[in-house]
Design an enzyme around this catalytic site. Structure first.
Site, short mmCIF file in Angstrom:
data_model
loop_
_atom_site.label_atom_id
_atom_site.label_comp_id
_atom_site.label_asym_id
_atom_site.label_seq_id
_atom_site.Cartn_x
_atom_site.Cartn_y
_atom_site.Cartn_z
N HIS A 29 -6.29 -2.09 -5.91
CA HIS A 29 -6.11 -2.83 -4.66
C HIS A 29 -7.32 -3.70 -4.39
O HIS A 29 -8.42 -3.44 -4.88
CB HIS A 29 -5.87 -1.87 -3.48
CG HIS A 29 -7.10 -1.14 -3.02
ND1 HIS A 29 -7.96 -1.65 -2.07
CD2 HIS A 29 -7.62 0.07 -3.37
CE1 HIS A 29 -8.94 -0.80 -1.85
NE2 HIS A 29 -8.77 0.24 -2.63
N CYS A 30 -7.10 -4.77 -3.62
CA CYS A 30 -8.19 -5.62 -3.16
C CYS A 30 -8.31 -5.45 -1.65
O CYS A 30 -7.96 -4.40 -1.11
CB CYS A 30 -7.95 -7.08 -3.56
SG CYS A 30 -6.46 -7.81 -2.86
N MET A 31 -8.77 -6.47 -0.95
CA MET A 31 -8.97 -6.36 0.50
C MET A 31 -7.66 -6.15 1.25
O MET A 31 -7.60 -5.43 2.24
CB MET A 31 -9.66 -7.62 1.03
CG MET A 31 -11.12 -7.72 0.66
SD MET A 31 -12.12 -6.47 1.49
CE MET A 31 -11.97 -7.02 3.19
#
Length: 509
Positions: A29-31
């Site tokens: 996952h990212c932000m």
């Protein structure tokens, strides 16, 4: 419902809609996004995913990306990973086929694989793959940048007010500690991303921030600790990966454990000290000087271009090239002057969405999407508005970019007048950027300029979209009710077919 149960329920709702645990090859996952590697894209139910309350939108690139928003994605991802592991453990062993599959099925499978490969190849250009690697190096650092940036802002406020003088030195240490060693983390992530041993990349990058380099002279000048910054760390770690791979290929296995790490650090370290630190330092200084020159001289014009073209850069994935530039500016100046201008693109989206809401009073579906996505848009999470509203409609995406251009021009104009507006971290945008703002004329002035830019972006995006965002054909197509009409057979004696709208498709700009 408890927070843990809510996050697990969200993960449990997503998993079957992406083909189950057996279809998931990777989870990161990212932000804001849950990024999934999938074996078979055809098993994904896009519409059902978009209908989930927690899902703000979906994006397909090299991975399948489900937009959940900041905070939520960091809590849902671990639960999703647990469910994937549990699903794989419970899955029965695949049966061995006793006879060949029918020819037609084999042909369909081959066609599906070819389509999938073609889609991946389209997005797998060498340049885009390189930018993704760069993003994968810096994105994991964003939470620390945000936390330390907010502490730095709080510390600056307390210093200006003269409050808690015994605490501010401790806050300063907390805020600056990570930035003092960020090169080490960049080196570690770089080696990991390019296929080397992460700790060796971190060891070579650590040379850059070691105080003892101040006693070393290169190119007729004394080196300074931190010279070259994250760019130097990036280059040093990439070099270390290539040296390590060369050693793995040529060094005998019996000597590998001793010779390979030694040669990797020695060769890469010498090149870093007597070459990369100086070169990367000059490049970093040039980036900072150019950014300051651009906004000091270009001002409103530079802000107009940056704010107006940022969303198309995001759509093409080219915005990832800005991450090292932001980080370099934060290292040098304490803040990046580019991010507040680029954040105006989100303000244009918000203004455009409000105009779409008013221009399509009969389209309950789009209006519901806007109402649910607007709070996230105000906080700088623009994907739901982009992919759910402006981009499918066509013209409103362009007019939203116009709003971003005007907001960027406003902030750029004040930069030209000498009032720098910057962010001490990267990642947040919109209203979420307020705690991270910093500048050269005090916090009050900085906040006022940034808030003014947001208001200009909202207003310009709204006006441009309301008056120029819709053609007659576009209004006729989308300003219709999504509910079937009530039959008039009782009133007229003649049955009428329910009126339904055609399936929405990307509109002509």
């Amino acid at each position: 419902m408890a927070t843990e149960d809510k996050n697990r329920a969200t993960a449990a709702a997503i998993l079957p809609l992406v083909g189950g645990a057996a279809n998931v090859s990777s989870v990161v996952h990212c932000m804001t996004r849950l990024r999934l590697g999938l074996h078979d894209r055809s098993l994904v139910d896009d519409e059902a995913l978009k209908a989930l309350p927690a899902v703000m939108g979906v994006v397909e690139d090299d991975t399948y990306q489900i937009v959940l928003g900041p905070g939520t994605v960091a809590r849902v991802t671990p639960e999703f990973e647990k469910l994937v592991r549990e699903g794989r453990a419970a899955a029965p062993e695949p049966a061995v086929p006793t006879e060949p599959a029918p020819t037609a099925a084999a042909e369909l499978t081959a066609q599906g694989a070819a389509i999938k490969a073609a889609r991946k190849a389209k997005n797998a250009t060498p340049f885009k793959l390189f930018l993704r690697k760069i993003a994968n190096i810096f994105v994991p650092l964003i939470p620390a940048l945000i936390g330390c940036g907010i502490i730095a802002g709080l510390n600056g406020l307390l210093k200006n007010l003269g409050w808690l003088t015994s605490v501010t030195p401790a806050l300063g240490a907390m805020a600056s500690g990570f930035m003092a060693l960020i090169a080490v983390f960049v080196g570690y992530n770089t080696a990991k991303e390019f296929g080397g041993t992460p700790i060796l990349g971190g060891a070579v990058a650590a040379i850059i921030v070691f105080p003892g380099v101040a006693d070393i002279e290169a190119f007729g000048q004394k080196l300074s600790p931190g010279q070259g910054g994250v760019l130097g760390a990036l280059g040093a770690a990439v070099l270390a990966v290539y040296v390590e791979k060369w050693c793995r290929r040529w060094v005998p296995e019996a000597l590998d454990v001793l010779v390979t790490p030694t040669l990797t650090v020695l060769v890469s370290g010498l090149v870093t000290i007597f070459g990369l630190m100086y070169v990367a330092g000059e490049v970093s200084t040039a980036i900072g000087d150019f950014a300051n020159w651009l906004l000091s001289n270009g001002g409103a014009g530079a802000g107009l271009v940056l704010g107006g073209f940022f969303l198309p850069l995001v759509m093409l994935g080219l915005h990832q090239a800005l991450i090292p530039i932001h980080t370099t500016l934060i290292e040098q100046q304490g803040y990046t002057v580019l991010l507040p201008i680029l954040a105006m693109a989100g303000a244009g989206q918000v203004g455009a969405a409000l105009a779409v809401y008013l221009r399509l009073p009969r389209n309950e579906s789009i209006r519901r999407t806007i109402k649910s996505a607007l709070p996230a848009g105000l906080l700088g999470v623009g994907e739901p508005l982009i992919y759910g509203v402006s981009l499918p409609l066509g013209r409103p995406f362009i007019t939203a970019c116009v709003g971003g251009a005007f907001g960027g021009a406003f902030v750029g104009f004040f930069n030209q007048l000498g009032s720098s507006v910057g962010s001490t971290a990267i990642g947040p945008s919109g209203w979420a950027l307020f705690p991270l703002l910093d500048g050269n004329h005090g916090l009050g002035t900085t906040i006022a300029i940034y808030a003014g830019g947001l208001l200009v972006g909202y207003l310009a995006g709204f006006v441009a979209t309301y008056f120029f965002g819709f053609s007659k054909d576009l209004l006729a197509e989308f300003n219709v009710s999504q509910e079937p009409a009530v039959s008039t057979v009782a009133a007229t004696g003649t049955p009428t077919a329910p009126v339904t709208d055609p399936a929405p498709e990307p509109a002509r700009a």
